[in-house]
Design a protein around this motif. Structure first.
Motif, PDB file in Angstrom:
ATOM      1  N   MET A  54      60.899 -39.943 118.901  1.00  0.00           N
ATOM      2  CA  MET A  54      59.418 -40.380 118.521  1.00  0.00           C
ATOM      3  C   MET A  54      59.086 -39.221 117.261  1.00  0.00           C
ATOM      4  SD  MET A  54      57.295 -40.740 121.866  1.00  0.00           S
ATOM      5  CE  MET A  54      58.079 -41.265 123.453  1.00  0.00           C
ATOM      6  N   LEU A  55      59.376 -37.970 117.314  1.00  0.00           N
ATOM      7  CA  LEU A  55      59.102 -36.887 116.385  1.00  0.00           C
ATOM      8  C   LEU A  55      59.756 -37.371 115.026  1.00  0.00           C
ATOM      9  CD1 LEU A  55      58.081 -34.313 115.472  1.00  0.00           C
ATOM     10  CD2 LEU A  55      60.053 -33.161 116.258  1.00  0.00           C
ATOM     11  N   GLU A  56      61.319 -37.955 115.125  1.00  0.00           N
ATOM     12  CA  GLU A  56      61.796 -38.332 114.184  1.00  0.00           C
ATOM     13  C   GLU A  56      61.265 -39.489 113.228  1.00  0.00           C
ATOM     14  OE1 GLU A  56      65.752 -38.547 115.668  1.00  0.00           O
ATOM     15  OE2 GLU A  56      65.999 -36.373 115.973  1.00  0.00           O
ATOM     16  N   ARG A 113      53.117 -48.417 120.822  1.00  0.00           N
ATOM     17  CA  ARG A 113      54.000 -48.675 119.760  1.00  0.00           C
ATOM     18  C   ARG A 113      53.751 -47.484 118.741  1.00  0.00           C
ATOM     19  NH1 ARG A 113      52.899 -53.623 116.258  1.00  0.00           N
ATOM     20  NH2 ARG A 113      51.048 -52.128 115.440  1.00  0.00           N
ATOM     21  N   LEU A 114      55.025 -46.889 118.205  1.00  0.00           N
ATOM     22  CA  LEU A 114      54.974 -45.962 117.195  1.00  0.00           C
ATOM     23  C   LEU A 114      55.684 -46.249 116.181  1.00  0.00           C
ATOM     24  CD1 LEU A 114      53.914 -42.975 116.747  1.00  0.00           C
ATOM     25  CD2 LEU A 114      56.196 -42.144 117.629  1.00  0.00           C
ATOM     26  N   CYS A 130      57.622 -47.583 122.639  1.00  0.00           N
ATOM     27  CA  CYS A 130      57.905 -46.459 123.788  1.00  0.00           C
ATOM     28  C   CYS A 130      57.313 -46.998 125.231  1.00  0.00           C
ATOM     29  CB  CYS A 130      57.048 -45.047 123.277  1.00  0.00           C
ATOM     30  SG  CYS A 130      57.552 -44.785 121.317  1.00  0.00           S
ATOM     31  N   ALA A 131      57.941 -46.777 126.289  1.00  0.00           N
ATOM     32  CA  ALA A 131      57.328 -47.272 127.553  1.00  0.00           C
ATOM     33  C   ALA A 131      57.893 -46.380 128.694  1.00  0.00           C
ATOM     34  CB  ALA A 131      57.819 -48.644 127.626  1.00  0.00           C
ATOM     35  N   GLY A 188      62.808 -46.926 121.888  1.00  0.00           N
ATOM     36  CA  GLY A 188      63.920 -47.785 121.016  1.00  0.00           C
ATOM     37  C   GLY A 188      63.369 -48.769 120.039  1.00  0.00           C
ATOM     38  N   ALA A 189      63.966 -48.999 119.021  1.00  0.00           N
ATOM     39  CA  ALA A 189      64.014 -50.152 118.301  1.00  0.00           C
ATOM     40  C   ALA A 189      63.301 -51.459 118.512  1.00  0.00           C
ATOM     41  CB  ALA A 189      64.750 -50.103 117.036  1.00  0.00           C
ATOM     42  N   ALA A 190      63.820 -51.749 119.391  1.00  0.00           N
ATOM     43  CA  ALA A 190      63.701 -53.073 120.333  1.00  0.00           C
ATOM     44  C   ALA A 190      63.783 -52.818 121.798  1.00  0.00           C
ATOM     45  CB  ALA A 190      64.406 -54.289 119.545  1.00  0.00           C
ATOM     46  N   GLY A 191      62.995 -53.985 122.610  1.00  0.00           N
ATOM     47  CA  GLY A 191      63.600 -54.111 124.058  1.00  0.00           C
ATOM     48  C   GLY A 191      63.004 -53.019 124.839  1.00  0.00           C
ATOM     49  N   ALA A 192      62.487 -52.053 124.479  1.00  0.00           N
ATOM     50  CA  ALA A 192      61.901 -50.931 125.165  1.00  0.00           C
ATOM     51  C   ALA A 192      60.987 -51.332 126.326  1.00  0.00           C
ATOM     52  CB  ALA A 192      61.551 -49.647 124.781  1.00  0.00           C
ATOM     53  N   VAL A 193      59.980 -51.968 125.750  1.00  0.00           N
ATOM     54  CA  VAL A 193      58.865 -52.545 126.717  1.00  0.00           C
ATOM     55  C   VAL A 193      59.566 -53.421 127.691  1.00  0.00           C
ATOM     56  CG1 VAL A 193      56.670 -53.600 126.825  1.00  0.00           C
ATOM     57  CG2 VAL A 193      57.127 -51.912 124.791  1.00  0.00           C
ATOM     58  N   GLY A 194      59.975 -54.433 127.449  1.00  0.00           N
ATOM     59  CA  GLY A 194      60.522 -55.707 128.245  1.00  0.00           C
ATOM     60  C   GLY A 194      61.599 -54.949 129.313  1.00  0.00           C
ATOM     61  N   ARG A 195      62.319 -53.955 129.021  1.00  0.00           N
ATOM     62  CA  ARG A 195      63.190 -53.266 130.016  1.00  0.00           C
ATOM     63  C   ARG A 195      62.422 -52.502 130.946  1.00  0.00           C
ATOM     64  NH1 ARG A 195      66.281 -54.417 125.789  1.00  0.00           N
ATOM     65  NH2 ARG A 195      68.670 -54.786 126.213  1.00  0.00           N
ATOM     66  N   ILE A 196      61.158 -51.697 130.542  1.00  0.00           N
ATOM     67  CA  ILE A 196      60.291 -51.030 131.206  1.00  0.00           C
ATOM     68  C   ILE A 196      59.699 -52.075 132.356  1.00  0.00           C
ATOM     69  CG2 ILE A 196      58.387 -49.553 131.451  1.00  0.00           C
ATOM     70  CD1 ILE A 196      61.152 -48.142 130.833  1.00  0.00           C
ATOM     71  N   ASN A 197      59.290 -53.171 131.634  1.00  0.00           N
ATOM     72  CA  ASN A 197      58.653 -54.150 132.587  1.00  0.00           C
ATOM     73  C   ASN A 197      59.496 -54.422 133.586  1.00  0.00           C
ATOM     74  OD1 ASN A 197      56.080 -54.034 131.403  1.00  0.00           O
ATOM     75  ND2 ASN A 197      56.391 -55.660 129.993  1.00  0.00           N
TER      76      ASN A 197
END
Lengths: 398, 398
Positions: free
Chosen positions: B148-150, B283-284, B289-290, B345-354
């Motif tokens: 996130m910092l980067e 979203r950042l 981010c999830a 991640g750049a994609a798919g983080a929210v779906g995976r956390i769900n």
């Protein structure tokens, strides 16, 4: 040391790097272009067509599938190809390049045929899809398949629905012509994407039990009816956790899991493969298409009394914009148990079906699904996600 | 007819359309700018500051949260604002426009402060974030917060970590200056985004039971300790299904669910709110981010013996491209039960956390999670998803 028959390469991306020589460095003897003629389970021997004989303590059947080839004239013409193996893919790419192909006719509008239209479009080649049903991707509800059809049309793919292919002959404006009961279509290549069948011929000849699906029957340890013969991948059955029946779902992720489970059991670290819920997805240009569980027809066949609801919404909070998504849920009328889910949308369809796959795995009912705690944030969903809305609406209708 | 105290508007997008007059048309009497002075539960009366008294049969406490305001000088200067209510948002937007603002200093690098930096950036305003910890978004593992910092740095957001804000004063190059132990930072507006606290003052004064979290204690029907007083939303507690403890998680989707459950019970169609698993996302810029479930610290506090593993991978099959994603899983050492999940991640983080939220809801262990049937397709995941890889790796380490 066990021998493996068929395709043991789990990750096709590594295929080029992992030649038989590479396998041999790891102590694995891979015999390619080695056709098995017969298996003698009593002696524990595999005999090849070239006369060589390999003894085994444990054998793994990983024979995969064969492309289903319809019975029609002209399929032996050059440029008529099935799509199953890596060799098929290489052959297709070579043909397209050598013939400077501009148009492909695909017979079959299931997810493989649809995915191919996107891949070909990216290569500058247009596609005509001949499909037996009026809408593509029969597994999905017609209102969701309609979304796919509109996307195909928006992307310049010609979809000829409700058409029966009757043969292939030489064309006039292009090398090949596909004859159908709804007109003839010419192209540089004809792709057969009608589906695959488990390749269980060798298993059948060996006396292994074949399931009602035509695939090799296995137990939860991936063992066949003969104790020291295992099977994994598209050639064998999987336990469907929703229908509680053994099914044949030829998908790469399932094959990977079964292969690992078989390997664990052979290697002396036993584990079971606890089954599938029929989760599946594909991308169609800008659309995500995904499904899990049972269709209504499958639910009835499994003894349920299904009811369904299709909800429409946005994959993000409407204040931030609309990303249309349709979600169909199917549940059992008497228990409210979730039986199936299908989604098509510009975003978020796969993630939602994955969440519902886990709900199907756990056997949740609509009351639970309607109030699941999901990772809400306006860029990714409204506060009431379409999952909640669909589950509550279906629950009210039972 | 029940009266509602506080914010009953579930969908802020509809706020402008649903004035008190609109509510009245639906038979709902909404009194805005009406400050409640006291509640007399014995008489069943709410008294307002202006002297009016409203009798009730059933009362709902929906007082939400108050922004946490630190104890430092200068917070009364014009242009120093909290971010909690719609009024705050309107005030901030007006100020930014009127002052033609170019730079905002945000005190607090939690998810609200981070989301604000994106919103301000979209409006052409740069942000400096002052945060007490070295990395943003403390709930996430440092290696994920580092991503996130980067992203903040790549997007031109200045992040001052490990800094304690000590006051605000008039600036020289800009109207305001934030003083910290790691330098001073000037801006046109100072945003306090340090967090919120449940607003339970009125409940406390009424004699309602307050939980250890400082929020109003409720049962699974959203009833408070007084039978005909319900509570819903950020002001009350929720049952955390993983820790089995009552917690206060002020998030909009939870508030919506609790409101509906309270309404159902008041309206005579009883149902329970079966709790949360702490699912959350934001979203950042280009990152998703999830998180869900418990952090290690929370797991220890809840009596578990946690172990964690961070897996790195791609949200799609590597052959199709890399979309970096990191996934941290936490599980209980003795049972292997999944306790928490975090993804960036750049994609798919929210779906995976769900998907993992549903697994947490169902109480699954790592053996199950490692072989879940997910909707595999190369544009959306490798055949072994990062969920499988992370669960198997963590399982092996227990």
């Amino acid at each position: 040391m066990p021998y493996y028959i068929g395709d043991v390469i789990q990750d096709q991306n590594k295929l080029i790097a992992r030649t038989p020589e590479k396998f041999r460095e790891s102590g694995i003897d891979v015999q390619i272009s080695a056709r098995v003629e017969g298996i003698d389970p009593a002696r524990g021997e595999v005999s090849l067509q070239d006369g060589r004989i390999f003894p085994y303590d444990v054998l793994v059947m990983a024979t995969g599938t064969s492309a289903f080839v319809p019975d029609m004239p002209g399929l032996d013409l050059p440029g008529v190809v099935s799509l199953r193996s890596l060799e098929d893919a290489v052959r297709i790419k070579t043909w397209l390049r050598e013939k400077n192909a501009k148009r492909v006719v695909t017979i079959g509008g299931g997810f493989i045929g649809l995915e191919m239209s996107e891949a070909l479009s990216a290569a500058g080649i247009s596609t005509t899809i001949i499909h037996k049903d009026p809408l593509p991707a029969n597994r999905w509800d017609p209102v969701l398949s309609q979304m796919m059809l509109e996307e195909l049309q928006a992307q310049g793919v010609k979809f000829v629905g409700g058409a029966s292919a009757q043969g292939v002959e030489k064309g006039t404006s292009a090398p090949l012509r596909v004859l159908t009961d709804r007109g003839d279509y010419e192209g540089d290549l004809v792709l057969l994407a009608i589906g695959v069948r488990p390749d269980a011929n060798l298993a059948r000849a060996t006396g292994l039990k074949i399931g009602t699906t035509g695939a090799i029957a296995v137990n939860f340890s991936q063992q066949t009816s003969i104790e020291n013969i295992y099977a994994a991948g598209d050639c064998c059955e999987s336990f469907h956790r929703v229908s509680r029946r053994w099914v044949n779902v030829p998908l790469g992720d399932i094959a990977n899991k079964q292969g690992r489970v078989a390997g664990r059991n052979i290697g002396g670290r036993p584990m079971t493969f606890d089954g599938i819920v029929g989760a599946q997805s594909f991308r169609l240009f800008s659309l995500q298409c995904a499904a899990a569980g049972l269709s209504e027809r499958e639910a009835i066949a499994a003894g349920f009394s299904p009811a369904s609801h299709v909800a429409w919404g946005s994959a993000m909070a409407p204040a931030l914009g609309m990303r249309k998504i349709g979600l169909k849920l199917t549940a059992d009328r008497s228990t409210g148990r979730l039986l199936g889910a299908q989604a098509v949308g510009a975003a978020g369809a796969v993630g939602r079906i994955n969440a519902l796959s886990v709900a199907l795995w756990a056997g949740m009912d609509l009351d639970q699904v309607g109030y699941l705690d999901l990772a809400y944030s306006p860029p990714f969903s409204p506060a009431w996600d379409i999952i909640h809305n669909a589950a509550q609406a279906l629950g009210r209708s039972l």
